[in-house]
Design an enzyme around this catalytic site. Structure first.
Site, PDB file in Angstrom:
ATOM      1  N   CYS A   1      -2.095   0.498   3.781  1.00 15.44           N
ATOM      2  CA  CYS A   1      -0.847  -0.273   3.781  1.00 15.44           C
ATOM      3  C   CYS A   1      -0.755  -1.159   5.012  1.00 15.44           C
ATOM      4  CB  CYS A   1       0.362   0.659   3.686  1.00 15.44           C
ATOM      5  SG  CYS A   1       0.529   1.818   5.061  1.00 15.44           S
ATOM      6  N   THR A   2      -1.363  -0.740   6.125  1.00 19.10           N
ATOM      7  CA  THR A   2      -1.302  -1.514   7.362  1.00 19.10           C
ATOM      8  C   THR A   2      -2.512  -2.420   7.558  1.00 19.10           C
ATOM      9  OG1 THR A   2      -2.294   0.331   8.574  1.00 19.10           O
ATOM     10  CG2 THR A   2       0.112   0.200   8.568  1.00 19.10           C
TER      11      THR A   2
ATOM     12  N   ASP B   1       9.068  12.511 -12.526  1.00 14.26           N
ATOM     13  CA  ASP B   1      10.496  12.354 -12.237  1.00 14.26           C
ATOM     14  C   ASP B   1      11.158  13.699 -11.956  1.00 14.26           C
ATOM     15  OD1 ASP B   1      10.162   9.671 -12.632  1.00 14.26           O
ATOM     16  OD2 ASP B   1      11.340   9.550 -14.481  1.00 14.26           O
TER      17      ASP B   1
ATOM     18  N   GLU C   1      -0.297  -7.857  -2.378  1.00 14.33           N
ATOM     19  CA  GLU C   1      -1.093  -6.890  -1.626  1.00 14.33           C
ATOM     20  C   GLU C   1      -2.316  -6.502  -2.446  1.00 14.33           C
ATOM     21  OE1 GLU C   1      -0.321  -2.776   0.848  1.00 14.33           O
ATOM     22  OE2 GLU C   1       0.743  -3.051  -1.049  1.00 14.33           O
TER      23      GLU C   1
ATOM     24  N   ASN D   1      -4.968   7.307  -0.325  1.00 13.14           N
ATOM     25  CA  ASN D   1      -5.833   6.774   0.730  1.00 13.14           C
ATOM     26  C   ASN D   1      -5.888   7.657   1.974  1.00 13.14           C
ATOM     27  OD1 ASN D   1      -3.171   6.101   1.254  1.00 13.14           O
ATOM     28  ND2 ASN D   1      -3.620   4.046   2.004  1.00 13.14           N
ATOM     29  N   TYR D   2      -4.840   8.433   2.206  1.00 18.71           N
ATOM     30  CA  TYR D   2      -4.832   9.410   3.302  1.00 18.71           C
ATOM     31  C   TYR D   2      -4.176  10.694   2.798  1.00 18.71           C
ATOM     32  CZ  TYR D   2      -6.143   5.621   6.443  1.00 18.71           C
ATOM     33  OH  TYR D   2      -6.808   4.589   7.059  1.00 18.71           O
TER      34      TYR D   2
ATOM     35  N   GLU E   1       7.464   5.149   2.714  1.00 17.03           N
ATOM     36  CA  GLU E   1       6.434   4.312   3.335  1.00 17.03           C
ATOM     37  C   GLU E   1       5.708   3.602   2.202  1.00 17.03           C
ATOM     38  OE1 GLU E   1       2.191   4.661   5.703  1.00 17.03           O
ATOM     39  OE2 GLU E   1       3.467   6.436   5.542  1.00 17.03           O
TER      40      GLU E   1
END
Length: 476
Positions: A284-285, A215, A377, A154-155, A250
């Site tokens: 996310c915010t 991984d 979410e 997203n960013y 985050e």
């Protein structure tokens, strides 16, 4: 034929034997391909970075800052060109995409300046123990080494730059793993650092399939610090793989906007809509639920509904407010949450419409705590209103979430606002404003399953450095 983008490794642009094709979420257009690195190629990236670190950390903060300022200038110069690619690659409105590039340049400049301001300290042993009064400690911050920076779709530029710049100014070397959908944008960011003339190996990129290197890049013994933005399940997995190494995570959020009876409802409505539906809710915010006092709920729903109905729905190149979600899987998940709310009796104020990955904004009232939408979410343009009868009930519902990123409180009673803020189990509480990241000199963090560690330029520099104390006994 579309462009084959290359990874930046040890000062050179390199292809791999295999590639990953990248398509536009909004149109399905092929945008280009990025290398699908092997584990052996990852080994080379890390070896190159490790070899470069000694000379890089030996530079002064001022010398390292010059490179960062050059990279920021290049990003500002190319903001529109990079923004156009970013807009297509992640279906973000063009103006917002250009804004992301500009903000990244600003973060890089600020990180360079913040690094120059770093200071050590001298401590006297006699402050603790009279017998140690001849001892003096010189305390400095040192780089941790090789930082693995993993950015989200997203960013892909902004949340790469916010990791890279604090790491580099501190004397660390960096390997950037951009998201697959967003990897072209990440490689364009790398072009700015390459043109700025960073020494070979100081900054490198890694693209590839998670099944092959996912991984491996985390577990690798060369990595000293892992800085990740993404989903909570992946973040938890990375935390397990990291072992004793320091990490910054985050992760997800279920940010509440709590609306009290004395709130300015026009202000609240404006911020709720901007916070919930910006970039189609893929933040996310984002405001992900509204906890509103029942006595004012009807008025607020009416105001929010009117604003949502004015949002434009369409393609990113048209700067639509609501654009297609990142992929079909994401859209299917959002639809599942919506159907659950419908089946359990939520009031659909603005009805669900979907065309491919494009979901028009949806607004629900009378959502109850037995509905998935109250807790999960969505990462999409859907907002639930949950009516409450007291401040205590709003706090209780907010705190029951497994997430603890941010919350908003709308009220003109500031003593009460601070009292509520103290009780909310989140990293940041906004008073009379939407939940959001920044400004970037502020601390940014999540409680519970929303993350680990503290971001923000100064805090990120501190996180990606370690304290070293050198003690002199002047009596000897």
């Amino acid at each position: 034929m579309t462009k084959q983008y290359k990874n930046y490794v040890n000062g050179e642009w390199k292809l791999s034997k295999e590639e990953i094709k990248i398509y536009a979420p909004a149109t399905g257009e092929e945008l280009g391909s990025v290398p699908a690195m092997s584990q052996e190629e990852v080994d080379y990236v890390y070896a190159s970075a490790k070899a470069a670190q000694k000379a890089w950390r030996a530079l002064s903060y001022v010398e390292r800052a010059e490179y960062l300022h050059k990279a920021a200038d290049i990003l500002m110069r190319d903001a529109e060109k990079i923004g156009a690619v970013l807009s297509k690659e992640i279906a973000k409105g063009y103006k917002s995409a250009v804004g992301e590039v500009i903000r990244t340049a600003e973060i890089i400049n600020y990180a360079a300046e913040e690094g120059v301001r770093l200071e050590g300290e001298v401590l006297e042993g006699g402050s603790f123990d009279p017998a140690s009064k001849k001892k003096i400690a010189i305390v400095r911050r040192e780089p941790v080494g090789l930082v693995l920076a993993i950015s989200p779709f997203n960013y892909p530029i902004n949340l790469a730059g916010s990791k890279i710049a604090p790491a580099l100014i501190s004397g660390n070397v960096v390997a950037l793993k951009p998201p697959t959908q967003g990897s072209i944008s990440g490689l364009l960011l790398a072009e700015a650092f390459a043109e700025a003339g960073l020494p070979a190996g100081v900054f490198n990129t890694i693209t590839g399939r998670g099944s092959v290197i996912g991984d491996y890049i985390v577990e690798h013994e060369a990595v000293n610090y892992i800085n990740f933005t993404g989903s909570t399940p992946v973040g938890e997995h990375i935390g397990h793989l990291a072992g004793m190494r320091p990490i910054m995570l985050e992760l997800g959020g279920k940010d509440s906007a709590i609306i009290l009876e004395d709130a300015d409802l026009d202000l609240a409505a404006k911020n709720i809509v901007a916070g919930a539906y910006g970039y189609s809710g893929q933040r996310c915010t984002a405001v992900k639920r509204v906890l509103v006092m029942d006595s004012i709920a009807d008025k607020l729903v009416e105001k929010v509904s009117a604003l949502v109905n004015n949002l434009t729905v369409g393609m990113p190149e048209d700067n639509a407010d609501i654009t297609p979600l990142i992929d079909t899987k994401a859209a299917d998940y959002v639809e599942g949450l919506i159907k659950d709310a419908q089946e359990k009796g939520a009031k659909e104020v603005i009805s669900f419409k979907r065309e491919g990955n494009l979901i028009s904004p949806v607004l629900f009232d009378n959502v109850t705590t037995d509905m998935r939408l109250a807790w999960e979410e969505p990462f999409g343009p859907v907002l639930p209103f949950i009516r409450v009868n007291s401040v205590e009930e709003a706090i209780e519902i907010s705190n029951k979430s497994e997430y603890g990123l941010q919350a908003s409180v709308f009220t003109n009673n500031f003593p009460l606002a601070f009292k509520i803020a103290e009780q909310l189990e989140v990293g940041t509480v906004h008073i009379n404003n939407k939940t959001q990241r920044g400004t970037d000199n502020f601390p940014f963090l999540g409680a519970k399953k929303s993350g680990a560690g503290v971001q923000g330029v100064k805090y990120s520099i501190e996180a990606m450095t370690t304290v070293k104390s050198t003690v002199f006994d002047i009596a000897k």
